[in-house]
Design an enzyme around this catalytic site. Structure first.
Site, PDB file in Angstrom:
ATOM      1  CD  GLU A   1      -0.293   0.831  -0.862  1.00 29.84           C
ATOM      2  OE1 GLU A   1      -1.078   1.777  -0.709  1.00 29.84           O
ATOM      3  OE2 GLU A   1       0.939   0.972  -0.939  1.00 29.84           O
TER       4      GLU A   1
ATOM      5  CB  SER B   1      -2.254   0.949   2.441  1.00 28.10           C
ATOM      6  OG  SER B   1      -2.678   1.667   1.318  1.00 28.10           O
TER       7      SER B   1
ATOM      8  CE1 TYR C   1      -7.451   2.500   1.579  1.00 30.66           C
ATOM      9  CE2 TYR C   1      -5.975   1.195   2.929  1.00 30.66           C
ATOM     10  CZ  TYR C   1      -6.178   2.215   2.022  1.00 30.66           C
ATOM     11  OH  TYR C   1      -5.120   2.946   1.574  1.00 30.66           O
TER      12      TYR C   1
ATOM     13  NE  ARG D   1      -3.209  11.045   2.885  1.00 29.49           N
ATOM     14  CZ  ARG D   1      -3.197   9.726   2.726  1.00 29.49           C
ATOM     15  NH1 ARG D   1      -3.861   9.150   1.736  1.00 29.49           N
ATOM     16  NH2 ARG D   1      -2.502   8.967   3.541  1.00 29.49           N
TER      17      ARG D   1
ATOM     18  CG  ASP E   1      -0.234  10.453   5.707  1.00 23.17           C
ATOM     19  OD1 ASP E   1      -1.150  11.163   5.233  1.00 23.17           O
ATOM     20  OD2 ASP E   1      -0.077   9.259   5.385  1.00 23.17           O
TER      21      ASP E   1
ATOM     22  CD  GLU F   1       3.418   7.065   4.694  1.00 17.75           C
ATOM     23  OE1 GLU F   1       3.417   6.601   3.544  1.00 17.75           O
ATOM     24  OE2 GLU F   1       3.227   6.386   5.715  1.00 17.75           O
TER      25      GLU F   1
ATOM     26  CG  ASN G   1       0.488   8.627   1.105  1.00 17.01           C
ATOM     27  OD1 ASN G   1       0.677   7.439   1.197  1.00 17.01           O
ATOM     28  ND2 ASN G   1       0.373   9.418   2.166  1.00 17.01           N
TER      29      ASN G   1
ATOM     30  N   GLY H   1      -5.197   7.409  -2.301  1.00 17.83           N
ATOM     31  CA  GLY H   1      -6.460   6.749  -2.620  1.00 17.83           C
ATOM     32  C   GLY H   1      -7.535   7.713  -3.089  1.00 17.83           C
TER      33      GLY H   1
END
Length: 316
Positions: free
Chosen positions: A30, A160, A226, A264, A266, A280, A282, A286
């Site tokens: 990443e 990602s 992205y 974050r 999800d 998960e 993070n 990003g």
């Protein structure tokens, strides 16, 4: 007046931060996303008068730590194996007594491992899709039969949407495993929850407004994250009681995984039952033009520059 209770800023003078390293890039899968995030953070901090400098990768940081060139680190490395989300760089900074943003060694290492994160959540009664750890040489068809198709096959330690496949037919299992096995670590097969894809940003002890992600294609893959310009982000993603509940679950999941500072979570919402399922955490999400934490913060009344400032403040 915002419904989100943020504490007053702890610092108003950028000099309070001293010399700040914005840690970006690295050597993980990443790395390029991280460089993009890092450039944005660097620009935002400098716009507020912070003495910030980009540092690319862990080796460059180690050198800077030895030379005592910085007073604190804004970690925006993504991923593992040379990324900053697996606890390794956190251990390095702890060893040098260097303040840094985000989760510590435990929170970073644990949440990078999706299998063990799920084990913690399940032990606390938090909802997450049923799963099977795929060990080397294991019968993937048997594993899929245990869970029931459709399933998702993914590396247990990547982010990602790297190496992830949605599998609807038994014939596609081998190819999915082959793709996921290109990445290090264990593989994870998970029950596929069909419904809304949601994410909840965490800032300090506050769950920010949820975002419902509506990709143009079938699902929210690397391209939709992205590259694509037609992915829709609806914020807040839910209303009323549902919004309060997803915030509660996300914050509980974040803290259960030993995470802190910002991040974050999800979540999937099953279309048939309306139930939430945690996917998960993070720990260094990003901060690109497509990223979700800035979108959510904006909805709660916090612009990008203030968001970066508030994250950096947590190192004081």
């Amino acid at each position: 007046m915002s419904q989100y209770a943020f504490p007053p800023l702890r610092a108003t003078d950028p000099a309070a931060f001293g010399r700040v390293a914005v840690l970006l890039g690295g050597t993980s899968s990443e790395a390029e996303v991280s460089r993009d995030s890092g450039r944005n953070v660097l620009e935002a901090l400098r716009a507020r008068g912070v003495d910030a400098t980009a540092v690319d990768g862990i080796s460059a940081l180690a050198q800077a730590l030895v030379q005592r060139r910085f007073d604190r680190v804004f970690n925006i490395l993504h991923g593992h194996k040379g990324g900053g989300e697996d606890g390794i760089v956190q251990g390095l900074m702890e060893a040098f007594g260097m303040p840094y943003t985000g989760s510590d060694v435990l929170g970073s290492a644990l949440s990078m491992d999706k299998v063990r994160t799920k084990q913690v959540w399940l032990s606390l009664g938090l909802p997450t899709p049923r799963y099977v750890r795929l060990l080397s040489g294991e019968d993937v068809h048997q594993a899929a039969a245990t869970l029931g198709l459709p399933v998702i096959v993914k590396p247990a330690n990547e982010g990602s949407s790297v190496g992830v496949t949605r599998v609807f037919s038994d014939a596609d299992l081998e190819a999915a495993v082959e793709l996921a096995a290109r990445y290090d670590g264990e593989l994870l097969m998970e029950q596929l929850i069909e419904g809304d894809e949601l994410t909840v940003a965490i800032l300090g002890d506050v769950a920010l407004p949820s975002i419902r992600i509506v990709p143009k294609g079938q699902w929210y893959d690397y391209h939709a994250k992205y590259v694509a310009e037609d992915t829709q982000y609806l914020c807040p993603g839910l209303q009323g009681q549902d919004e309060a509940e997803i915030g509660r679950i996300a914050l509980a999941a974040f803290q259960a995984a030993g995470c802190k500072g910002w991040g974050r979570v999800d979540v999937m919402r099953d279309r048939a039952s309306g139930n939430f399922y945690l996917l998960e955490v993070n720990t260094a999400p990003g901060m690109t033009s497509h990223s979700l934490v800035p979108k959510s913060a904006q909805q709660a009344g916090i612009g990008f520059e203030e968001l970066c400032w508030r994250i950096l403040e947590q190192t004081l």
